[in-house]
Design an enzyme around this catalytic site. Structure first.
Site, PDB file in Angstrom:
ATOM      1  N   CYS A 234       6.027  -4.390  -7.074  1.00 28.01           N
ATOM      2  CA  CYS A 234       7.249  -4.131  -7.699  1.00 28.01           C
ATOM      3  C   CYS A 234       7.537  -5.777  -7.744  1.00 28.01           C
ATOM      4  O   CYS A 234       8.498  -6.101  -8.663  1.00 28.01           O
ATOM      5  CB  CYS A 234       8.283  -3.354  -7.188  1.00 28.01           C
ATOM      6  SG  CYS A 234       8.445  -3.734  -5.321  1.00 28.01           S
TER       7      CYS A 234
ATOM      8  N   HIS B  55       3.905  -6.512  -2.460  1.00 22.98           N
ATOM      9  CA  HIS B  55       4.769  -5.398  -3.155  1.00 22.98           C
ATOM     10  C   HIS B  55       4.525  -5.476  -4.551  1.00 22.98           C
ATOM     11  O   HIS B  55       5.160  -6.565  -5.015  1.00 22.98           O
ATOM     12  CB  HIS B  55       6.311  -5.633  -2.700  1.00 22.98           C
ATOM     13  CG  HIS B  55       6.400  -5.136  -1.272  1.00 22.98           C
ATOM     14  ND1 HIS B  55       7.472  -4.277  -1.012  1.00 22.98           N
ATOM     15  CD2 HIS B  55       6.321  -5.831  -0.265  1.00 22.98           C
ATOM     16  CE1 HIS B  55       7.453  -4.317   0.384  1.00 22.98           C
ATOM     17  NE2 HIS B  55       6.825  -5.323   0.746  1.00 22.98           N
TER      18      HIS B  55
ATOM     19  N   CYS C 102       6.530   1.474  -2.242  1.00 24.32           N
ATOM     20  CA  CYS C 102       7.870   0.955  -2.481  1.00 24.32           C
ATOM     21  C   CYS C 102       8.705   2.153  -2.784  1.00 24.32           C
ATOM     22  O   CYS C 102       8.520   2.923  -3.850  1.00 24.32           O
ATOM     23  CB  CYS C 102       7.874  -0.194  -3.323  1.00 24.32           C
ATOM     24  SG  CYS C 102       9.668  -0.451  -3.529  1.00 24.32           S
ATOM     25  N   GLU C 103       9.479   2.554  -2.035  1.00 29.30           N
ATOM     26  CA  GLU C 103      10.457   3.696  -2.309  1.00 29.30           C
ATOM     27  C   GLU C 103      11.669   3.369  -3.377  1.00 29.30           C
ATOM     28  O   GLU C 103      12.252   4.153  -3.946  1.00 29.30           O
ATOM     29  CB  GLU C 103      11.081   4.445  -0.994  1.00 29.30           C
ATOM     30  CG  GLU C 103      12.220   3.552  -0.593  1.00 29.30           C
ATOM     31  CD  GLU C 103      12.641   4.277   0.829  1.00 29.30           C
ATOM     32  OE1 GLU C 103      12.243   5.088   1.200  1.00 29.30           O
ATOM     33  OE2 GLU C 103      13.877   4.000   1.323  1.00 29.30           O
ATOM     34  N   HIS C 104      11.706   2.044  -3.673  1.00 32.04           N
ATOM     35  CA  HIS C 104      12.823   1.779  -4.653  1.00 32.04           C
ATOM     36  C   HIS C 104      12.038   1.613  -6.029  1.00 32.04           C
ATOM     37  O   HIS C 104      12.975   1.762  -6.980  1.00 32.04           O
ATOM     38  CB  HIS C 104      13.313   0.361  -4.279  1.00 32.04           C
ATOM     39  CG  HIS C 104      13.967   0.311  -2.861  1.00 32.04           C
ATOM     40  ND1 HIS C 104      13.708  -0.445  -1.832  1.00 32.04           N
ATOM     41  CD2 HIS C 104      14.890   1.283  -2.314  1.00 32.04           C
ATOM     42  CE1 HIS C 104      14.141  -0.146  -0.816  1.00 32.04           C
ATOM     43  NE2 HIS C 104      15.124   0.934  -1.287  1.00 32.04           N
ATOM     44  N   HIS C 105      10.822   1.390  -6.252  1.00 36.65           N
ATOM     45  CA  HIS C 105      10.317   1.447  -7.310  1.00 36.65           C
ATOM     46  C   HIS C 105       8.910   2.206  -7.570  1.00 36.65           C
ATOM     47  O   HIS C 105       8.374   2.437  -8.726  1.00 36.65           O
ATOM     48  CB  HIS C 105       9.784  -0.228  -8.003  1.00 36.65           C
ATOM     49  CG  HIS C 105      10.885  -1.108  -7.833  1.00 36.65           C
ATOM     50  ND1 HIS C 105      11.206  -1.766  -6.815  1.00 36.65           N
ATOM     51  CD2 HIS C 105      11.728  -1.558  -8.781  1.00 36.65           C
ATOM     52  CE1 HIS C 105      12.073  -2.551  -6.987  1.00 36.65           C
ATOM     53  NE2 HIS C 105      12.475  -2.316  -8.328  1.00 36.65           N
TER      54      HIS C 105
ATOM     55  N   GLN D 275       9.080  -1.682   3.820  1.00 36.15           N
ATOM     56  CA  GLN D 275       8.393  -2.035   4.683  1.00 36.15           C
ATOM     57  C   GLN D 275       8.661  -2.202   6.182  1.00 36.15           C
ATOM     58  O   GLN D 275       7.775  -1.829   7.157  1.00 36.15           O
ATOM     59  CB  GLN D 275       7.727  -3.586   4.310  1.00 36.15           C
ATOM     60  CG  GLN D 275       6.459  -3.958   5.108  1.00 36.15           C
ATOM     61  CD  GLN D 275       6.217  -5.426   4.494  1.00 36.15           C
ATOM     62  OE1 GLN D 275       6.080  -5.721   3.364  1.00 36.15           O
ATOM     63  NE2 GLN D 275       5.606  -6.426   5.509  1.00 36.15           N
TER      64      GLN D 275
HETATM   65 ZN   LIG Z   1       9.938  -2.226  -4.999  1.00 30.42          ZN
END
Ligand SMILES: [Zn+2]
Length: 225
Positions: free
Chosen positions: A184, A182, A113-116, A154
């Site tokens: 996260c 995910h 995941c590029e956010h976490h 995703q």
């Molecule tokens: Zn994430």
């Protein structure tokens, strides 16, 4: 897409896992440094994070972690950022004139995941209808793996896989569904262990109800669209 330089806005965009583009946001100078130069820099960055957290890096167990993580980032889990790693698209003529749908299901997806920067783990299901060109089955797994080995969203991964196969097969009639967990979401934040996320991209004939239904029947997903 660029948003105003506002930390709260960035935070909520990431926490809600909203991607901003179907292309991975890479800078033009992304490959100015060699892998070895990147590993050297990232190694120091990881050490800095660990030291900031108060860890004793002289401990034998932690000593090799910065280098190990740096190598893993550059060569493994983010190795698919480099276009040179793209699987070469050798195709074959469809000699046996198979004009029906071809489905490859349960392709393993390991992404991040590029956010976490936490893992996304799941399965991809791909279908295409040949217009005279076919690809080796393992090529589909390799294409999924290549785009998965990036910081990802995703939805973007699903679209990138379809676009690449549309290019390689020279047809719009390609579809992909990804069902993934995910970490996260599963291990932090809302901590929902059971939930998974389904994304889909339907090109060409797969936009038609009957074709889409046939694909879904093959993979036996009872997901409603
Ligand atoms: Zn994430």
């Amino acid at each position: 897409m660029k948003i105003e330089n506002n930390i709260e806005e960035y935070d909520s965009l990431g926490d809600n896992h909203i991607g901003t583009s179907s292309n991975t946001p890479l800078r033009n100078d992304a490959f100015r440094l060699s892998n070895e130069e990147k590993i050297d820099i990232i190694k120091d960055d990881v050490r800095h994070i660990m030291e900031t957290l108060g860890l004793d890096l002289t401990d034998d167990s932690l000593n090799g972690t910065p280098n190990r993580v740096a190598k893993m980032f550059v060569k493994e889990i983010f190795g698919g950022l480099n276009p040179k790693k793209k699987p070469n698209a050798s195709t074959f003529e469809n000699k046996y004139k198979y004009g029906e749908m071809l489905v490859e299901k349960n392709i393993t997806v390991y992404s991040t995941c590029e956010h976490h920067l936490l893992p996304i783990v799941g399965r991809a299901h791909i279908a295409y209808i040949s217009n005279g060109t076919v690809v080796g089955l393992s090529k589909m797994n390799r294409i999924v793996d290549y785009f998965a080995k990036r910081p990802q969203v995703q939805e973007r991964l699903t679209i990138q896989v379809v676009k690449e196969l549309q290019d390689v097969l020279d047809t719009q009639d390609v579809a992909c569904i990804i069902d993934a967990k995910h970490l996260c979401v599963n291990s932090r934040g809302i901590r929902d262990i059971e939930s998974s996320t389904v994304t889909s991209e339907f090109g060409g004939k797969f936009k038609e109800e009957a074709t889409r239904r046939e694909f879904l029947d093959y993979i036996k997903l009872d997901t409603k669209f």
